[in-house]
Design an enzyme around this catalytic site. Structure first.
Site, PDB file in Angstrom:
ATOM      1  N   LYS A 121      26.926  40.964  41.060  1.00 21.42           N
ATOM      2  CA  LYS A 121      26.842  41.580  42.402  1.00 21.42           C
ATOM      3  C   LYS A 121      26.416  40.576  43.467  1.00 21.42           C
ATOM      4  CE  LYS A 121      23.889  44.763  41.078  1.00 21.42           C
ATOM      5  NZ  LYS A 121      23.907  44.636  39.603  1.00 21.42           N
ATOM      6  N   THR A 122      25.360  39.834  43.194  1.00 22.16           N
ATOM      7  CA  THR A 122      24.829  38.924  44.206  1.00 22.16           C
ATOM      8  C   THR A 122      25.855  37.853  44.572  1.00 22.16           C
ATOM      9  OG1 THR A 122      22.546  39.292  43.515  1.00 22.16           O
ATOM     10  CG2 THR A 122      23.007  37.261  44.717  1.00 22.16           C
ATOM     11  N   GLU A 165      24.983  44.585  48.583  1.00 20.83           N
ATOM     12  CA  GLU A 165      24.852  44.644  47.131  1.00 20.83           C
ATOM     13  C   GLU A 165      24.377  46.052  46.768  1.00 20.83           C
ATOM     14  OE1 GLU A 165      22.262  42.345  43.689  1.00 20.83           O
ATOM     15  OE2 GLU A 165      22.892  41.249  45.488  1.00 20.83           O
TER      16      GLU A 165
END
Length: 464
Positions: A121-122, A165
């Site tokens: 995600k990051t 995110e």
């Protein structure tokens, strides 16, 4: 455009303001004109960056830190019920807002892209933030890690896109209503909140249900969990589904990934036309993240060739295979990987870029619950390194679990043929690594806890 500041957030107080998710929201609110305050367990560069934006940051948690005129108290799921500032908020009748609700309010009126998945995600959120910024679109964004400096995990932009995110760990991503959502993968993790894969699937299905009518789901074709979610939501009215991956029937098909040292060249087939671009971080999984970002941007109407070129501007995010430095011919790299799939992906990426160099890992397990469920797989992942040092479990928000220690990982690693050294004293690691490392080696500090602090210590010891 300048989205309004919610009245309830004109004077917010953040408990745990230095955390990755919390600090980003605090920064955006400060940039929008809110009088931000908060507290954190320890001082940090992130706290100092927030002060530079006008925020008041207290160190330590105490009831007196909460100003009576605060309009709300923002918390994450990591804040315990007995926190003195939380108790004081109840006494004063100040509303308590979960960080996901605060983030959802910041997205209101914009075109949100929400990036979800068990891992990646990051990186993917960062790729979108950097590339959209490079195109002059000035997006707002909230990321779970810093791009290039403390406090660079968030930004209030003048554009109409908000990249966020979306955290599935506590189901907080159910609060968002994105125009475009990405699901990178779905695997069993966050064992304190999910008892089975079925619960994971149901949670992601709820997340997909929050996509605005006419919106788009970008989903990994080749990952089993993500593919199962795509199957479950297929045919939903008002939902466009775009798949990406290496399979021939993927909507955005990856036809070639060519490693080039610490970068990769990626070719995709989009609408029947080939498109080649550079990803400035190594590894197949990062290439897939970049393609997910590309597909999401195209879903918002951004020309694919422009976005592909801009994706090359992304050079990494802190703790995602971040080069910390070199001393005595030894490179030290930091990795946030803490789930076996992430560990394997990062070790394979480094192995592909390292050539004949040895890879030494300093691994710190994160959470007792995760180690209890996935410790064996973590140990098996460490077999990809030439040698590993394994620390005690970083507890974060959890209390110890009887019988759950790093020995679970060490035993599994040795059973897989790994060379593993247990180390209970974190302060001794720099000396241990200095005794093991030779010129040309790569040292990887790995884990989601404070193992990241060891990189500079190792470099200093090697330089002696």
């Amino acid at each position: 455009m300048k989205p309004g500041l919610p009245t309830a957030m004109e004077r917010p107080h953040f408990i745990g303001i230095g955390g990755a998710g919390m600090s980003g929201i605090a920064k955006i609110l400060a940039q929008r004109g809110a009088q931000v305050a908060g507290s954190d367990a320890r001082d940090s560069e992130t706290a100092e960056a927030l002060r530079a934006h006008g925020a008041t940051v207290h160190i330590g948690h105490a009831a007196g830190h909460l100003a009576p005129e605060s309009t709300c108290v923002v918390v994450s799921s990591a804040i315990r019920a007995d926190n003195p500032e939380l108790a004081r908020a109840a006494e004063l009748g100040i509303p308590v807002v979960h960080r996901s609700d605060a983030l959802a309010a910041l997205m209101d009126g914009l075109r949100p892209i929400a990036v979800a998945g068990t891992h990646g995600k990051t990186t993917t959120t960062s790729m979108l933030a950097v590339s959209l910024s490079a195109l002059g679109l000035d997006p707002s964004y909230a990321i779970g890690g810093d791009l290039d400096a403390p406090g660079s995990n968030a930004h209030h932009g003048e554009g109409d896109i908000f990249v966020a995110e979306a955290d599935e760990s506590d189901r907080s991503f159910h609060k968002y209503a994105p125009q475009v959502a990405i699901i990178l993968n779905a695997e069993l993790d966050h064992h304190a909140n999910y008892a089975s894969m079925e619960e994971i699937y149901e949670s992601f299905e709820t997340f997909v249900g929050k996509i605005v009518p006419g919106g788009t789901l970008v989903v990994a074709h080749g990952q089993a969990g993500a593919a199962e979610i795509a199957r479950r939501v297929a045919g939903r009215e008002g939902l466009h589904v775009v798949t990406y991956g290496e399979a021939e029937d993927a909507d955005v098909r990856i036809t070639k990934i060519t490693p080039r040292g610490l970068t990769s060249e990626v070719t995709v087939l989009l609408d029947g036309r080939p498109l080649t671009f550079t990803v400035s971080v190594p590894g197949r999984h990062y290439a897939h993240n970049a393609v997910a970002a590309l597909a999401a941007g195209v879903a918002l109407g951004i020309p694919a060739h422009n976005l592909a070129s801009a994706l090359g501007k992304y050079t990494g995010v802190k703790r995602r295979l971040q080069l910390k430095g070199e001393a005595a011919g030894v490179q030290v790299i930091d990795s946030y990987a803490h789930h076996p799939t992430e560990m394997t992906a990062d070790l394979e990426a480094i192995r592909g870029a390292a050539g004949d160099s040895r890879i030494l890992v300093v691994f710190q397990p994160h959470l007792f619950s995760r180690t209890q469920e996935l410790g064996t797989e973590m140990g098996q992942s460490l077999a990809l390194a030439d040698a590993s040092v394994v620390l005690d479990i970083y507890p974060a928000r959890e209390d110890p679990v009887p019988g759950v220690t790093s020995e679970i990982i060490i035993a599994a690693a040795r059973a897989a043929g790994a060379d593993v050294t247990p180390e209970h004293d974190k302060t001794a690691v720099a000396d241990v690594i200095a005794g093991m490392a030779k010129p040309g080696d790569l040292v990887l500090t790995m884990g989601a806890g404070d193992v990241t602090d060891l990189g500079p210590q190792i470099l200093a010891r090697l330089a002696d």
